[in-house]
Design a protein around this motif. Structure first.
Motif, PDB file in Angstrom:
ATOM      1  N   HIS A  23      -1.828  -4.585  44.924  1.00  0.00           N
ATOM      2  CA  HIS A  23      -3.248  -4.171  44.270  1.00  0.00           C
ATOM      3  C   HIS A  23      -2.870  -4.329  42.727  1.00  0.00           C
ATOM      4  O   HIS A  23      -3.327  -3.353  42.210  1.00  0.00           O
ATOM      5  N   TYR A  24      -2.211  -5.400  42.511  1.00  0.00           N
ATOM      6  CA  TYR A  24      -1.957  -5.684  40.962  1.00  0.00           C
ATOM      7  C   TYR A  24      -3.248  -5.408  40.233  1.00  0.00           C
ATOM      8  O   TYR A  24      -4.182  -6.065  40.428  1.00  0.00           O
ATOM      9  N   GLU A  25      -3.333  -4.668  39.225  1.00  0.00           N
ATOM     10  CA  GLU A  25      -4.285  -4.254  38.130  1.00  0.00           C
ATOM     11  C   GLU A  25      -3.937  -4.866  36.832  1.00  0.00           C
ATOM     12  O   GLU A  25      -3.082  -4.556  36.242  1.00  0.00           O
ATOM     13  N   LYS A  26      -4.704  -5.805  36.474  1.00  0.00           N
ATOM     14  CA  LYS A  26      -4.262  -6.719  34.976  1.00  0.00           C
ATOM     15  C   LYS A  26      -4.714  -6.051  34.139  1.00  0.00           C
ATOM     16  O   LYS A  26      -3.826  -6.145  33.093  1.00  0.00           O
ATOM     17  N   ASN A  27      -5.076  -4.892  34.055  1.00  0.00           N
ATOM     18  CA  ASN A  27      -5.558  -4.058  32.800  1.00  0.00           C
ATOM     19  C   ASN A  27      -4.481  -2.829  32.711  1.00  0.00           C
ATOM     20  O   ASN A  27      -4.511  -1.982  31.783  1.00  0.00           O
ATOM     21  N   TYR A  28      -3.444  -2.801  33.624  1.00  0.00           N
ATOM     22  CA  TYR A  28      -2.508  -1.800  33.445  1.00  0.00           C
ATOM     23  C   TYR A  28      -1.113  -2.519  33.246  1.00  0.00           C
ATOM     24  O   TYR A  28      -0.877  -3.614  33.577  1.00  0.00           O
ATOM     25  N   SER A  29      -0.418  -1.781  32.226  1.00  0.00           N
ATOM     26  CA  SER A  29       0.573  -2.290  31.488  1.00  0.00           C
ATOM     27  C   SER A  29       1.924  -1.867  32.477  1.00  0.00           C
ATOM     28  O   SER A  29       2.252  -0.736  32.327  1.00  0.00           O
ATOM     29  N   TYR A  30       2.474  -2.774  33.291  1.00  0.00           N
ATOM     30  CA  TYR A  30       3.502  -2.521  34.253  1.00  0.00           C
ATOM     31  C   TYR A  30       4.959  -2.588  33.889  1.00  0.00           C
ATOM     32  O   TYR A  30       5.236  -3.160  32.831  1.00  0.00           O
ATOM     33  N   PRO A  31       5.617  -1.532  34.149  1.00  0.00           N
ATOM     34  CA  PRO A  31       7.164  -1.801  34.250  1.00  0.00           C
ATOM     35  C   PRO A  31       7.529  -2.914  34.515  1.00  0.00           C
ATOM     36  O   PRO A  31       7.139  -3.315  35.753  1.00  0.00           O
ATOM     37  N   LEU A  32       8.931  -3.468  34.159  1.00  0.00           N
ATOM     38  CA  LEU A  32       9.259  -4.884  34.845  1.00  0.00           C
ATOM     39  C   LEU A  32      10.792  -4.566  35.148  1.00  0.00           C
ATOM     40  O   LEU A  32      11.477  -3.908  34.165  1.00  0.00           O
ATOM     41  N   ILE A  33      11.280  -4.856  36.461  1.00  0.00           N
ATOM     42  CA  ILE A  33      12.498  -4.921  36.688  1.00  0.00           C
ATOM     43  C   ILE A  33      13.081  -6.414  36.589  1.00  0.00           C
ATOM     44  O   ILE A  33      12.534  -7.348  37.651  1.00  0.00           O
ATOM     45  N   VAL A  34      14.152  -6.878  35.898  1.00  0.00           N
ATOM     46  CA  VAL A  34      14.587  -7.819  36.055  1.00  0.00           C
ATOM     47  C   VAL A  34      16.073  -8.031  36.925  1.00  0.00           C
ATOM     48  O   VAL A  34      16.806  -7.035  36.649  1.00  0.00           O
ATOM     49  N   TRP A  35      15.973  -8.670  37.981  1.00  0.00           N
ATOM     50  CA  TRP A  35      16.954  -8.267  39.083  1.00  0.00           C
ATOM     51  C   TRP A  35      17.971  -9.614  39.008  1.00  0.00           C
ATOM     52  O   TRP A  35      17.682 -10.612  39.171  1.00  0.00           O
ATOM     53  N   LEU A  36      19.393  -9.132  38.947  1.00  0.00           N
ATOM     54  CA  LEU A  36      20.363 -10.058  38.978  1.00  0.00           C
ATOM     55  C   LEU A  36      20.926  -9.888  40.399  1.00  0.00           C
ATOM     56  O   LEU A  36      21.540  -8.771  40.828  1.00  0.00           O
ATOM     57  N   HIS A  37      20.971 -10.890  41.243  1.00  0.00           N
ATOM     58  CA  HIS A  37      21.462 -10.731  42.628  1.00  0.00           C
ATOM     59  C   HIS A  37      22.801 -10.576  42.910  1.00  0.00           C
ATOM     60  O   HIS A  37      23.746 -10.965  42.027  1.00  0.00           O
ATOM     61  N   SER A  38      23.369 -10.303  44.036  1.00  0.00           N
ATOM     62  CA  SER A  38      24.629 -10.230  44.545  1.00  0.00           C
ATOM     63  C   SER A  38      25.312 -11.755  44.457  1.00  0.00           C
ATOM     64  O   SER A  38      24.594 -12.588  44.652  1.00  0.00           O
ATOM     65  N   ASP A  39      26.696 -11.593  44.336  1.00  0.00           N
ATOM     66  CA  ASP A  39      27.226 -12.858  44.385  1.00  0.00           C
ATOM     67  C   ASP A  39      26.964 -13.368  45.568  1.00  0.00           C
ATOM     68  O   ASP A  39      26.883 -12.753  46.917  1.00  0.00           O
ATOM     69  N   GLY A  40      26.889 -14.709  45.898  1.00  0.00           N
ATOM     70  CA  GLY A  40      26.345 -15.591  47.177  1.00  0.00           C
ATOM     71  C   GLY A  40      25.088 -15.603  47.527  1.00  0.00           C
ATOM     72  O   GLY A  40      25.010 -16.124  48.443  1.00  0.00           O
ATOM     73  N   LYS A  41      24.411 -15.064  46.823  1.00  0.00           N
ATOM     74  CA  LYS A  41      22.876 -14.943  47.026  1.00  0.00           C
ATOM     75  C   LYS A  41      22.149 -15.668  46.025  1.00  0.00           C
ATOM     76  O   LYS A  41      22.541 -16.493  45.273  1.00  0.00           O
ATOM     77  N   ASP A  42      20.844 -15.506  45.865  1.00  0.00           N
ATOM     78  CA  ASP A  42      20.050 -16.275  44.919  1.00  0.00           C
ATOM     79  C   ASP A  42      18.887 -15.350  44.404  1.00  0.00           C
ATOM     80  O   ASP A  42      18.825 -14.040  44.945  1.00  0.00           O
ATOM     81  N   GLY A  43      18.026 -15.655  43.695  1.00  0.00           N
ATOM     82  CA  GLY A  43      16.800 -14.667  43.449  1.00  0.00           C
ATOM     83  C   GLY A  43      15.918 -14.393  44.363  1.00  0.00           C
ATOM     84  O   GLY A  43      15.179 -13.280  44.330  1.00  0.00           O
ATOM     85  N   ASN A  44      15.788 -14.978  45.484  1.00  0.00           N
ATOM     86  CA  ASN A  44      15.207 -14.376  46.727  1.00  0.00           C
ATOM     87  C   ASN A  44      15.648 -13.060  47.279  1.00  0.00           C
ATOM     88  O   ASN A  44      14.930 -12.470  47.929  1.00  0.00           O
ATOM     89  N   GLU A  45      16.882 -12.646  46.678  1.00  0.00           N
ATOM     90  CA  GLU A  45      17.369 -11.270  47.064  1.00  0.00           C
ATOM     91  C   GLU A  45      16.165 -10.178  46.659  1.00  0.00           C
ATOM     92  O   GLU A  45      16.334  -8.973  47.379  1.00  0.00           O
ATOM     93  N   LEU A  46      15.644 -10.531  45.610  1.00  0.00           N
ATOM     94  CA  LEU A  46      14.470  -9.586  45.281  1.00  0.00           C
ATOM     95  C   LEU A  46      13.574  -9.283  46.272  1.00  0.00           C
ATOM     96  O   LEU A  46      12.950  -7.994  46.676  1.00  0.00           O
ATOM     97  N   ASN A  47      13.269 -10.279  47.193  1.00  0.00           N
ATOM     98  CA  ASN A  47      12.437 -10.032  48.484  1.00  0.00           C
ATOM     99  C   ASN A  47      12.997  -8.897  49.273  1.00  0.00           C
ATOM    100  O   ASN A  47      12.246  -8.225  49.949  1.00  0.00           O
ATOM    101  N   GLU A  48      14.324  -8.545  49.388  1.00  0.00           N
ATOM    102  CA  GLU A  48      15.009  -7.581  50.136  1.00  0.00           C
ATOM    103  C   GLU A  48      14.931  -6.264  49.374  1.00  0.00           C
ATOM    104  O   GLU A  48      15.312  -5.170  49.973  1.00  0.00           O
ATOM    105  N   ILE A  49      14.709  -6.256  48.098  1.00  0.00           N
ATOM    106  CA  ILE A  49      15.324  -5.303  47.296  1.00  0.00           C
ATOM    107  C   ILE A  49      13.795  -4.358  46.967  1.00  0.00           C
ATOM    108  O   ILE A  49      13.682  -3.289  47.089  1.00  0.00           O
ATOM    109  N   LEU A  50      12.970  -5.072  46.182  1.00  0.00           N
ATOM    110  CA  LEU A  50      11.779  -4.354  45.419  1.00  0.00           C
ATOM    111  C   LEU A  50      10.688  -3.606  46.408  1.00  0.00           C
ATOM    112  O   LEU A  50      10.342  -2.577  46.105  1.00  0.00           O
TER     113      LEU A  50
END
Length: 245
Positions: free
Chosen positions: A47-74
């Protein structure tokens, strides 16, 4: 003044059947919230609300993974509270995975990579620039420490899940300008890659330098489980509450 905050030992049930249930739960969010291109994986809160200013998490994955690890975390941190973005490390390939190396060229490239990720997130979403958190697991947590300590003005905090401080390339050379950067540090007591003795040594170093560190320790060998990620969500939200009050 002691600024190292150590919580009581957290507990979690790591049985394989519950791990499978959590995995299935994460997959149920995939089509709603995870978007991938060649550079970054992004997480859009429910339910993303474009008028709300969201915090951002920049995620650095584990070794041997890629950015899709975000799928498992957030999804286990929060499905509503944060926008997330995850680059992939500059070293590696699709078959072997990608790796964060603590070498000068890789560090410089990672600085540029994270700057591009920040620009991409801010161009696509309504991001609160005062609430950007740099987080990672294992070697990704170590790289999060590295970039956060070198560019503290960009981040509201650094989060490392079972990632030790980097040792190469003088990570604390700007200690007088970065020691006010809040740190959430999760550690697994039985970790083979990050032993308790190294944790104690590095905690003493940060304490002497005057850093504010919240340390949480967990049983077992891994930190990427529901209990840790729930604690991470509470830590960030408590920081917001203390700022408001």
């Amino acid at each position: 003044m002691n600024r190292i905050k150590i919580s009581p030992l957290a507990t979690t049930d790591q049985r394989s059947d519950q791990s499978q249930q959590r995995s299935n739960s994460v997959r149920s969010f995939d089509k709603l919230s995870i978007h991938t291109n060649e550079e970054f994986t992004t997480f859009v809160p429910l339910h993303y609300e474009k008028n709300y200013s969201y915090p951002l998490i920049v995620w650095l994955h584990s070794d041997g993974k890629d950015g899709n690890e975000l799928n498992e975390i957030l999804p286990h941190v929060s499905v509503r509270n944060f926008v997330g973005i995850a680059p992939k490390a500059p070293v590696g390939n699709f078959e072997a995975g990608y790796f964060w190396e603590q070498e000068a060229d890789t560090i410089d490239f990672t600085h540029d990579l994270i700057s591009s990720a920040l620009d991409s997130a801010k161009n696509r979403f309504n991001i609160n620039r005062h609430r950007v958190f740099l987080a990672g697991a294992g070697a990704g947590g170590t790289m999060a420490y590295r970039i956060g300590l070198e560019r503290p003005e960009l981040f509201a905090g650094v989060i490392s899940l079972n990632g030790p401080l980097p040792k190469e390339e003088r990570p604390l050379m700007h200690w007088n300008t970065c020691r006010d950067l809040p740190v959430f540090w999760a550690h697994s007591r039985q970790s083979g890659d990050f032993p308790q003795s190294l944790l104690c040594e590095q905690l003493r170093l940060l304490h002497i330098a005057g850093f504010s560190v919240t340390l949480r320790q967990y049983p077992g060998e891994k930190c990427l489980h529901k209990k840790t990620l729930g604690d991470l969500n509470r830590w960030i939200m408590e920081m917001f509450s203390s700022t408001i009050s």
